[in-house]
Scaffold this motif. Structure first.
Motif, short mmCIF file in Angstrom:
data_model
loop_
_atom_site.label_atom_id
_atom_site.label_comp_id
_atom_site.label_asym_id
_atom_site.label_seq_id
_atom_site.Cartn_x
_atom_site.Cartn_y
_atom_site.Cartn_z
N PHE A 3 4.25 -28.00 -17.43
CA PHE A 3 4.99 -26.92 -18.07
C PHE A 3 6.47 -27.20 -17.93
N LYS A 4 7.22 -26.97 -19.00
CA LYS A 4 8.67 -27.12 -18.96
C LYS A 4 9.27 -25.90 -19.63
N TRP A 5 9.54 -24.87 -18.82
CA TRP A 5 10.07 -23.64 -19.36
C TRP A 5 11.59 -23.70 -19.52
N GLY A 6 12.23 -24.72 -18.94
CA GLY A 6 13.68 -24.82 -19.04
C GLY A 6 14.34 -23.57 -18.49
N ALA A 7 15.20 -22.94 -19.28
CA ALA A 7 15.89 -21.72 -18.85
C ALA A 7 15.08 -20.48 -19.21
N GLY A 8 13.83 -20.67 -19.67
CA GLY A 8 13.00 -19.55 -20.08
C GLY A 8 11.95 -19.21 -19.04
N SER A 9 10.87 -18.59 -19.53
CA SER A 9 9.76 -18.19 -18.68
C SER A 9 8.47 -18.32 -19.50
N PRO A 10 7.31 -18.13 -18.88
CA PRO A 10 6.05 -18.25 -19.62
C PRO A 10 5.89 -17.23 -20.74
N ASP A 11 6.63 -16.14 -20.68
CA ASP A 11 6.51 -15.08 -21.67
C ASP A 11 7.87 -14.40 -21.82
N THR A 12 8.24 -14.03 -23.01
CA THR A 12 9.55 -13.43 -23.25
C THR A 12 9.73 -12.10 -22.50
N ARG A 13 8.64 -11.47 -22.09
CA ARG A 13 8.73 -10.22 -21.33
C ARG A 13 9.02 -10.43 -19.85
N ILE A 14 9.05 -11.68 -19.41
CA ILE A 14 9.25 -12.01 -18.01
C ILE A 14 10.62 -12.66 -17.84
N PRO A 15 11.43 -12.17 -16.89
CA PRO A 15 12.74 -12.79 -16.68
C PRO A 15 12.60 -14.26 -16.27
N ALA A 16 13.52 -15.09 -16.74
CA ALA A 16 13.45 -16.53 -16.48
C ALA A 16 13.43 -16.86 -14.99
N ASP A 17 14.16 -16.14 -14.19
CA ASP A 17 14.18 -16.42 -12.75
C ASP A 17 13.50 -15.31 -11.97
N GLY A 18 12.48 -14.69 -12.56
CA GLY A 18 11.84 -13.57 -11.90
C GLY A 18 10.33 -13.65 -11.90
N PHE A 19 9.77 -14.86 -11.73
CA PHE A 19 8.31 -14.96 -11.73
C PHE A 19 7.85 -16.04 -10.77
N THR A 20 6.61 -15.89 -10.35
CA THR A 20 5.92 -16.92 -9.58
C THR A 20 4.58 -17.18 -10.24
N VAL A 21 4.04 -18.34 -9.99
CA VAL A 21 2.76 -18.73 -10.58
C VAL A 21 1.91 -19.40 -9.50
N ARG A 22 0.61 -19.13 -9.51
CA ARG A 22 -0.33 -19.84 -8.64
C ARG A 22 -1.48 -20.34 -9.50
N TRP A 23 -1.71 -21.63 -9.44
CA TRP A 23 -2.83 -22.23 -10.17
C TRP A 23 -3.87 -22.69 -9.15
N HIS A 24 -5.15 -22.51 -9.50
CA HIS A 24 -6.27 -22.99 -8.69
C HIS A 24 -7.15 -23.86 -9.58
N GLY A 25 -7.70 -24.89 -9.02
CA GLY A 25 -8.64 -25.73 -9.76
C GLY A 25 -9.27 -26.74 -8.83
N CYS A 26 -9.88 -27.73 -9.43
CA CYS A 26 -10.44 -28.82 -8.63
C CYS A 26 -10.30 -30.12 -9.39
N ILE A 27 -10.31 -31.19 -8.66
CA ILE A 27 -10.32 -32.52 -9.25
C ILE A 27 -11.48 -33.29 -8.65
N ILE A 28 -11.97 -34.25 -9.41
CA ILE A 28 -13.03 -35.13 -8.93
C ILE A 28 -12.49 -36.56 -9.04
N PRO A 29 -12.12 -37.16 -7.92
CA PRO A 29 -11.55 -38.51 -7.95
C PRO A 29 -12.55 -39.53 -8.50
N ARG A 30 -12.04 -40.48 -9.25
CA ARG A 30 -12.89 -41.57 -9.76
C ARG A 30 -13.09 -42.65 -8.72
N TYR A 31 -12.12 -42.79 -7.81
CA TYR A 31 -12.15 -43.90 -6.86
C TYR A 31 -11.94 -43.38 -5.44
N THR A 32 -12.52 -44.06 -4.48
CA THR A 32 -12.25 -43.78 -3.08
C THR A 32 -11.01 -44.56 -2.69
#
Length: 85
Positions: A3-32
Motif C-alpha cells: 500500500f502506498k497512501w502517500g499523504a492520504g489514507s485508506p479512505d477519504t473519511r479517515i485523516p491521513a495521520d490518524g489511523f492504524t492498521v493491523r493485518w493478519h494472515g499466513c504464509i506457506i514457505p516453498r523452501y526450508t
C-alpha cells in the motif's frame, strides 16, 4: 502487503495521520531456509512471523527499510501479523 497512501489514507473519511492498521494472515514457505523478511514504511511498523517479532520500528519516521531473519520449513504454514500507523 503493498500500500502506498502517500499523504492520504485508506479512505477519504479517515485523516491521513490518524489511523492504524493491523493485518493478519499466513504464509506457506516453498523452501526450508532462512528468510529475510523486509518492510518499507513511513511511520510505525511492527511485524511478527510465527509469533516472533521481526520488525519493531514503532516511531515517527520517513521511508525506512527494516528487516528480520527467520528460519522457516517448506510446506509448514506460519502466521503473519503486521501493524502500521
Amino acid at each position: 502487503l503493498d500500500f502506498k497512501w502517500g499523504a492520504g489514507s485508506p479512505d477519504t473519511r479517515i485523516p491521513a495521520d490518524g489511523f492504524t492498521v493491523r493485518w493478519h494472515g499466513c504464509i506457506i514457505p516453498r523452501y526450508t531456509e532462512v528468510y529475510d523478511i523486509i518492510s518499507v514504511s513511513d511511520d510505525g511498523v511492527r511485524l511478527w512471523v510465527d509469533g516472533k517479532l521481526l520488525v519493531d520500528n514503532w516511531t515517527d519516521h520517513g521511508e525506512s527499510w527494516d528487516d528480520g531473519l527467520i528460519s522457516l520449513q517448506a510446506g509448514v504454514p506460519v502466521t503473519v501479523t503486521m501493524e502500521f500507523y
